[in-house]
Design a protein around this motif. Structure first.
Motif, short mmCIF file in Angstrom:
data_model
loop_
_atom_site.label_atom_id
_atom_site.label_comp_id
_atom_site.label_asym_id
_atom_site.label_seq_id
_atom_site.Cartn_x
_atom_site.Cartn_y
_atom_site.Cartn_z
N PHE A 108 9.05 -10.20 -7.35
CA PHE A 108 8.39 -9.02 -7.92
C PHE A 108 7.00 -8.83 -7.32
N SER A 109 6.23 -9.92 -7.28
CA SER A 109 4.86 -9.84 -6.75
C SER A 109 4.86 -9.47 -5.28
N GLY A 110 5.73 -10.10 -4.51
CA GLY A 110 5.81 -9.80 -3.08
C GLY A 110 6.20 -8.36 -2.82
N THR A 111 7.18 -7.87 -3.55
CA THR A 111 7.61 -6.48 -3.40
C THR A 111 6.49 -5.52 -3.79
N THR A 112 5.79 -5.83 -4.87
CA THR A 112 4.66 -5.01 -5.30
C THR A 112 3.59 -4.96 -4.22
N MET A 113 3.30 -6.10 -3.61
CA MET A 113 2.29 -6.13 -2.56
C MET A 113 2.71 -5.33 -1.33
N LEU A 114 3.98 -5.34 -1.03
CA LEU A 114 4.47 -4.57 0.11
C LEU A 114 4.45 -3.06 -0.16
N LEU A 115 4.88 -2.69 -1.35
CA LEU A 115 5.02 -1.26 -1.67
C LEU A 115 3.72 -0.59 -2.10
N PHE A 116 2.81 -1.35 -2.67
CA PHE A 116 1.58 -0.77 -3.23
C PHE A 116 0.32 -1.39 -2.65
N SER A 117 0.36 -1.72 -1.38
CA SER A 117 -0.78 -2.41 -0.76
C SER A 117 -2.03 -1.53 -0.77
N GLU A 118 -1.90 -0.25 -0.57
CA GLU A 118 -3.09 0.63 -0.58
C GLU A 118 -3.75 0.64 -1.96
N GLN A 119 -2.93 0.73 -2.99
CA GLN A 119 -3.47 0.74 -4.35
C GLN A 119 -4.12 -0.62 -4.68
N LEU A 120 -3.49 -1.70 -4.25
CA LEU A 120 -4.06 -3.03 -4.49
C LEU A 120 -5.37 -3.20 -3.73
N ASN A 121 -5.44 -2.68 -2.51
CA ASN A 121 -6.70 -2.73 -1.76
C ASN A 121 -7.82 -2.04 -2.54
N GLN A 122 -7.51 -0.93 -3.18
CA GLN A 122 -8.52 -0.22 -3.97
C GLN A 122 -8.93 -1.04 -5.19
N ILE A 123 -7.97 -1.62 -5.88
CA ILE A 123 -8.26 -2.40 -7.08
C ILE A 123 -9.11 -3.63 -6.74
N PHE A 124 -8.78 -4.31 -5.64
CA PHE A 124 -9.47 -5.54 -5.26
C PHE A 124 -10.72 -5.29 -4.39
N HIS A 125 -10.91 -4.05 -3.97
CA HIS A 125 -12.01 -3.68 -3.06
C HIS A 125 -11.86 -4.32 -1.69
N PHE A 126 -10.65 -4.30 -1.17
CA PHE A 126 -10.38 -4.79 0.18
C PHE A 126 -10.18 -3.60 1.10
N SER A 127 -10.43 -3.81 2.38
CA SER A 127 -10.22 -2.73 3.34
C SER A 127 -9.16 -3.08 4.39
N ASP A 128 -8.71 -4.32 4.42
CA ASP A 128 -7.73 -4.74 5.41
C ASP A 128 -6.34 -4.25 5.01
N PRO A 129 -5.74 -3.34 5.79
CA PRO A 129 -4.44 -2.80 5.40
C PRO A 129 -3.29 -3.80 5.53
N LEU A 130 -3.51 -4.93 6.18
CA LEU A 130 -2.43 -5.89 6.38
C LEU A 130 -2.45 -7.05 5.39
N LEU A 131 -3.53 -7.21 4.66
CA LEU A 131 -3.67 -8.37 3.78
C LEU A 131 -2.53 -8.48 2.76
#
Length: 120
Positions: free
Chosen positions: A17-40
């Motif tokens: 579940f976590s892995g799929t969430t990270m793959l599908l919603f990486s842009e949203q997670l970047n915003q929540i965590f304040h990251f800018s790396d699109p591959l993280l």
């Protein structure tokens, strides 16, 4: 279902579940965590999916091999140690909500790792 099988099943389901969430919603997670790396998040997510497949395999066909279960618990412990490092030293400017998420997940993964190991 044995307790060991139950905790391993929860582990692979949560990891998938976590892995799929990270793959599908990486842009949203970047915003929540304040990251800018699109591959993280996609990289972490893909690794979590590989881990989930490994745990699924062990749960279904190799559960009697305590060394593999210990390895899974050790990898869970590694996740917790890495999370504690992030929480203590905050090296990447992670947002407060991101730190909370990391902490909650670390406690959950620590619990699963402990229960897996203690039910060998």
């Amino acid at each position: 279902m044995t307790k060991l099988r139950l905790y391993l099943t929860i582990n692979y389901a949560f990891s998938a579940f976590s892995g799929t969430t990270m793959l599908l919603f990486s842009e949203q997670l970047n915003q929540i965590f304040h990251f800018s790396d699109p591959l993280l998040f996609p990289i972490i997510g893909a690794n979590l999916l590989v881990f989930a497949v490994f745990v699924f395999y062990v749960t279904g066909w190799q559960i009697e091999k305590s060394g593999l279960v210990k390895l899974i618990s050790l990898m869970d412990a590694g996740w917790v140690v890495g999370s504690v490092f992030l929480l203590l030293f905050g090296p990447f400017g992670i947002s407060p909500i991101g730190l909370w998420i990391i902490g909650i997940v670390a406690v959950w993964i620590g619990f699963l790792g402990y229960k897996q190991y203690s039910n060998l």
